[in-house]
Design an enzyme around this catalytic site. Structure first.
Site, PDB file in Angstrom:
ATOM      1  N   PHE A   1      13.731   4.320  11.381  1.00  0.00           N
ATOM      2  CA  PHE A   1      12.386   3.838  11.088  1.00  0.00           C
ATOM      3  C   PHE A   1      11.542   5.045  10.712  1.00  0.00           C
ATOM      4  O   PHE A   1      11.355   5.956  11.513  1.00  0.00           O
ATOM      5  CB  PHE A   1      11.791   3.103  12.283  1.00  0.00           C
ATOM      6  CG  PHE A   1      10.694   2.157  11.864  1.00  0.00           C
ATOM      7  CD1 PHE A   1      10.927   0.801  11.779  1.00  0.00           C
ATOM      8  CD2 PHE A   1       9.443   2.635  11.517  1.00  0.00           C
ATOM      9  CE1 PHE A   1       9.932  -0.067  11.366  1.00  0.00           C
ATOM     10  CE2 PHE A   1       8.440   1.777  11.096  1.00  0.00           C
ATOM     11  CZ  PHE A   1       8.683   0.422  11.023  1.00  0.00           C
TER      12      PHE A   1
ATOM     13  N   LYS B   1      17.044   3.897   1.036  1.00  0.00           N
ATOM     14  CA  LYS B   1      17.763   3.606   2.284  1.00  0.00           C
ATOM     15  C   LYS B   1      18.856   2.594   1.943  1.00  0.00           C
ATOM     16  O   LYS B   1      18.802   1.425   2.317  1.00  0.00           O
ATOM     17  CB  LYS B   1      16.783   3.056   3.323  1.00  0.00           C
ATOM     18  CG  LYS B   1      17.333   3.028   4.731  1.00  0.00           C
ATOM     19  CD  LYS B   1      16.368   2.373   5.691  1.00  0.00           C
ATOM     20  CE  LYS B   1      15.200   3.262   6.038  1.00  0.00           C
ATOM     21  NZ  LYS B   1      14.353   2.663   7.119  1.00  0.00           N
TER      22      LYS B   1
ATOM     23  N   ASP C   1      14.649  -0.373   0.738  1.00  0.00           N
ATOM     24  CA  ASP C   1      15.694  -0.592   1.740  1.00  0.00           C
ATOM     25  C   ASP C   1      16.491  -1.853   1.424  1.00  0.00           C
ATOM     26  O   ASP C   1      17.527  -1.782   0.799  1.00  0.00           O
ATOM     27  CB  ASP C   1      15.155  -0.547   3.174  1.00  0.00           C
ATOM     28  CG  ASP C   1      13.944  -1.435   3.389  1.00  0.00           C
ATOM     29  OD1 ASP C   1      13.642  -2.264   2.529  1.00  0.00           O
ATOM     30  OD2 ASP C   1      13.325  -1.298   4.452  1.00  0.00           O
TER      31      ASP C   1
ATOM     32  N   ASP D   1       4.309   3.309   6.962  1.00  0.00           N
ATOM     33  CA  ASP D   1       3.499   3.055   8.153  1.00  0.00           C
ATOM     34  C   ASP D   1       4.245   2.209   9.160  1.00  0.00           C
ATOM     35  O   ASP D   1       5.292   1.625   8.874  1.00  0.00           O
ATOM     36  CB  ASP D   1       2.213   2.323   7.770  1.00  0.00           C
ATOM     37  CG  ASP D   1       2.473   0.847   7.475  1.00  0.00           C
ATOM     38  OD1 ASP D   1       3.357   0.564   6.646  1.00  0.00           O
ATOM     39  OD2 ASP D   1       1.826   0.003   8.099  1.00  0.00           O
TER      40      ASP D   1
ATOM     41  N   LYS E   1       0.809  -1.193   0.000  1.00  0.00           N
ATOM     42  CA  LYS E   1       0.000   0.000   0.000  1.00  0.00           C
ATOM     43  C   LYS E   1       0.857   1.264   0.000  1.00  0.00           C
ATOM     44  O   LYS E   1       0.393   2.358  -0.335  1.00  0.00           O
ATOM     45  CB  LYS E   1      -0.870   0.019   1.279  1.00  0.00           C
ATOM     46  CG  LYS E   1      -1.769  -1.178   1.419  1.00  0.00           C
ATOM     47  CD  LYS E   1      -2.509  -1.120   2.770  1.00  0.00           C
ATOM     48  CE  LYS E   1      -3.307  -2.368   3.002  1.00  0.00           C
ATOM     49  NZ  LYS E   1      -3.860  -2.391   4.377  1.00  0.00           N
TER      50      LYS E   1
END
Lengths: 147, 189
Positions: free
Chosen positions: B157, B136, B108, B164, B50
């Site tokens: 984070f 990242k 990431d 999210d 999402k």
């Protein structure tokens, strides 16, 4: 798993078997192997030991054995889950490896980075006492540590 | 870092890493570059549900050439659950012969994107490229070709602008860091 078709279930079996058959030195390595398996990335566990030091007669005095080799990417991965003083020693080995074997690609993942990575994949971790070797332990499997 | 807006007093949010203004500037820059590179081609934007939806919504409006948008969803890794990554929602449109640009909010490890690239490559698009708002790369396990990159971000984070934690904070108009104790605890705490 009952809602999956038989082919997909069969596809799963070798993956689980492979992790189960492998004796990992550290539980975090097992966690890493499971994540690589999930993403269908081929891996080999400690397939190569690179000689780093020799005596005057040419006998090997020290090796370095990276944790994983990803053949599809021609990449070695080393997970560092120990305390900082031991990380320094491992850093030295990795530097020496790169000097002696510049054609070898290797990535090192430090304790803090790997802990974040495991968190990212929903794997709880707990700090390990110094007497346990330091670092942390991934709690994503039923079995205990191989150490 | 920008001070956290007072109207969002969640104590788990630490500070703003990318402001609305910074994001808007990057989206405009990326949109112009993509429009220039894909002019006269058959561009299909594909994003992964999402997280990528917010970025895609803004980016597609910053690209002033004809294009289509499509969505995929793949299963997420779960500890103690055997199996391998799967497509949970496939594309609605065929991509064979088209110029496909995967639009990601953040890359990431590169593991899920690497899988997706392998899957989509088998469908023989004319080209297959990647655009990410955030990179990242300190966490990158699998190196991937990234043609369009908004920001390199630190190994923190991050939440907001589609990102999210347990489904929360996707609607923040900026990207923020979380307090360290949030990710140091068990997931879901």
């Amino acid at each position: 798993m009952s809602d999956e078709d038989p082919d997909s279930i069969a596809e799963d079996l070798p993956v689980s078997d492979r992790v189960a058959r492998t004796v990992f030195v550290h539980p975090s390595e097992r966690a890493a192997a499971q994540i690589l398996d999930f993403y269908r990335i081929n891996w080999e566990y400690e397939p190569t030991s690179f000689p780093l030091e020799w005596d005057a007669e040419g006998r090997v005095l020290a090796y370095f054995t990276p944790d994983f080799y990803l053949p599809d990417y021609d990449l070695y991965i080393e997970l560092t889950t120990m305390n900082q003083n031991l990380v320094t020693k491992k850093n030295r080995k990795v530097r020496r490896l790169k000097e002696l074997y510049p054609e070898v690609s290797i990535k090192i993942f430090y304790q803090k980075d790997f802990r974040k990575l495991l968190f990212r994949f929903g794997v709880p971790v707990r700090p390990r006492e110094h007497a346990e070797g330091g670092g942390f332990e991934a709690h994503n499997e039923g079995g205990g540590s191989a150490e | 870092m920008t001070p956290l807006p007072l109207e969002f007093p969640d104590p788990r949010i630490e500070e703003v890493l990318l402001s609305e203004r910074q994001i808007a500037d990057a989206v405009a820059r990326l949109g112009q570059a993509i429009a220039r590179d894909y002019d006269g081609r058959d561009l299909a934007l594909v994003t992964i549900l999402k997280g990528g939806v917010v970025f895609l919504a803004d980016l597609c409006r910053a690209i002033d050439i004809p294009l289509t948008v499509d969505f995929m969803s793949i299963s997420a890794y779960r500890p103690n659950v055997s199996g391998v990554v799967r497509i949970m929602k496939d594309l609605d449109d065929e991509i064979s012969g088209r110029d496909v640009l995967i639009v990601e909010d953040i890359i990431d490890t590169g593991l899920s994107l690497g899988y997706l690239l392998r899957v989509l490559k088998e469908r023989r698009p004319a080209s297959l490229s990647v655009c990410t708002l955030m990179d990242k790369d300190v966490r990158r396990i699998v190196d991937l070709p990234i043609e369009y990159r908004g920001f390199s971000v630190p190994d923190r984070f991050l939440v907001g602008y589609g990102l999210d934690l347990n489904g929360l904070w996707r609607n923040l108009p900026y990207v923020a860091t979380l307090q360290e104790h949030v990710w140091k605890g068990h997931p879901g705490d």
